[in-house]
Design an enzyme around this catalytic site. Structure first.
Site, PDB file in Angstrom:
ATOM      1  N   LYS A 195       0.848  -1.206   0.000  1.00 34.78           N
ATOM      2  CA  LYS A 195       0.000   0.000   0.000  1.00 34.78           C
ATOM      3  C   LYS A 195       0.877   1.248   0.000  1.00 34.78           C
ATOM      4  O   LYS A 195       0.622   2.199  -0.750  1.00 34.78           O
ATOM      5  CB  LYS A 195      -0.935  -0.010   1.213  1.00 34.78           C
ATOM      6  CG  LYS A 195      -2.084  -0.996   1.021  1.00 34.78           C
ATOM      7  CD  LYS A 195      -2.845  -1.313   2.295  1.00 34.78           C
ATOM      8  CE  LYS A 195      -3.821  -2.460   2.017  1.00 34.78           C
ATOM      9  NZ  LYS A 195      -4.450  -2.999   3.205  1.00 34.78           N
ATOM     10  N   ASP A 242     -11.262   2.773   3.055  1.00 30.76           N
ATOM     11  CA  ASP A 242     -11.507   1.329   2.983  1.00 30.76           C
ATOM     12  C   ASP A 242     -13.003   1.055   2.809  1.00 30.76           C
ATOM     13  O   ASP A 242     -13.393  -0.037   2.401  1.00 30.76           O
ATOM     14  CB  ASP A 242     -11.036   0.667   4.287  1.00 30.76           C
ATOM     15  CG  ASP A 242      -9.871  -0.283   4.077  1.00 30.76           C
ATOM     16  OD1 ASP A 242      -9.597  -0.608   2.907  1.00 30.76           O
ATOM     17  OD2 ASP A 242      -9.257  -0.693   5.064  1.00 30.76           O
ATOM     18  N   GLN A 261      -4.753  -1.414   9.282  1.00 29.11           N
ATOM     19  CA  GLN A 261      -4.605  -2.766   8.747  1.00 29.11           C
ATOM     20  C   GLN A 261      -5.207  -3.790   9.712  1.00 29.11           C
ATOM     21  O   GLN A 261      -4.901  -3.795  10.897  1.00 29.11           O
ATOM     22  CB  GLN A 261      -3.109  -3.059   8.505  1.00 29.11           C
ATOM     23  CG  GLN A 261      -2.844  -4.385   7.827  1.00 29.11           C
ATOM     24  CD  GLN A 261      -3.426  -4.457   6.420  1.00 29.11           C
ATOM     25  OE1 GLN A 261      -3.277  -3.542   5.621  1.00 29.11           O
ATOM     26  NE2 GLN A 261      -4.106  -5.552   6.116  1.00 29.11           N
TER      27      GLN A 261
END
Ligand code: NAP
Length: 281
Positions: free
Chosen positions: A53, A120, A97
């Site tokens: 990422k 997200d 995460q």
């Protein structure tokens, strides 16, 4: 018949070039897109995901902030850090995460992220925006699947789409996105007694289970589009999807491979959501 491969690597490269161009415009306006990625603990797979990422951000010309904390970080400390990032004008997207250590409630953490920075798309509000058709952030993996389907040029209007799997991060939002595109949608899950009854009627099948060979050639309507989200290991330890690729490619019209299909699209759509977040500020 042998299906056309839907190349997630090529589509990702094309979209990332577009994202980088949009980021350059924003940067010239003094609004460089910024993504903060928070990693708590030492899960080896999470380290790889976070590294990819961060690299994706750097390649696209984003400001990238990686924050790494030990596994014993308190929930309060993490929530405080998120609050600070919510208020930071250099940051347009915040990603924590998963999985988090057991003592931290992931729902609390997700809900602490400002909706305007929830790139997200996992918060209850983002899910509600998707359900009601409001502008918001789409969860990255199903959003990527939609781009892969779009790349075939097939109009989903009036088509029957079957999603296998109903997780909050993949299956359910996938169903909603397909519905928004005017497909007729069926969602199957572990309680579905005979998957083939449904998949054999499908013009599009999205498999998001996490189990090898969930979809075999005899379960696929000739000419269907097959999207394989699954990530599993075969007997040789190699990455494979949920779909029996060798068999199904002889029946489908278009199919995604694993690796090289959905996988590369997930980070690409995270970058897309982040550039969109920056454009909205
Ligand atoms: P998940 O939360 O474990 O959900 C799996 C779903 O599959 C559940 O809804 C489950 O039904 C259903 N299921 C299980 N066995 C089934 C069966 N025999 N027949 C029909 N449905 C069945 O997994 P997920 O997070 O959605 O991920 C699914 C797969 O996609 C995993 O392999 C994951 O690694 C992969 N993935 C890949 C990416 C990527 O970027 N490529 C991103 C995310 C996920 P119940 O709800 O009834 O239990």
């Amino acid at each position: 018949m042998s299906a056309q491969l839907i190349d997630g690597i090529a589509l990702s490269q094309k979209l990332r070039a577009e994202i980088a161009a949009r980021a350059a415009v924003l940067t010239a306006q003094g609004k460089q897109p910024g993504l903060a990625v928070i990693l708590v603990g030492d899960d080896p797979a999470s380290h790889v995901y976070v590294r990819n990422k961060v690299k994706g951000c750097e390649d696209a010309g984003f400001y990238s902030l990686k924050e790494q904390y030990p596994a014993d970080l308190s929930e309060v400390a993490l929530l405080e850090r998120i609050a600070a990032l919510n208020a930071d004008p250099k940051i347009h997207g915040i990603l924590v995460q998963m999985p988090l250590p057991k003592h931290i409630n992931p729902h609390k953490v997700i809900e602490a992220i400002s909706t305007t920075k929830d790139v997200d798309g996992y918060s209850v509000l983002s899910a509600g925006e998707l359900m009601t058709g409001l502008e918001g952030f789409r969860p990255c993996t199903p959003y990527g699947c939609m781009k892969l389907i779009e790349s075939t040029g097939v109009d989903l209007k009036g088509k029957h789409a079957v999603v296998i799997g109903r997780s909050n991060t993949v299956g359910k939002p996938m169903g909603l996105l397909l519905l928004q595109a005017n497909a007729t949608v069926t969602i199957c899950h572990s309680g579905t007694p005979d998957l083939g009854v449904f998949t054999r009627q499908a013009d599009v099948v999205v498999a998001a289970v996490g189990r090898r060979n969930v979809l075999t050639a005899d379960m696929v309507k000739p000419g269907a589009i097959v999207i394989d989200v699954g990530m599993n290991r075969n007997d040789e330890g190699k990455l494979c999807g949920d779909v029996d690729f060798a068999g199904v490619k002889e029946v489908a019209s278009h199919i995604t491979p694993v690796p090289g299909g959905v996988g590369p699209m997930t980070i690409t759509m995270l970058l897309m959501n982040t550039v969109e977040a920056a454009e909205r500020t």
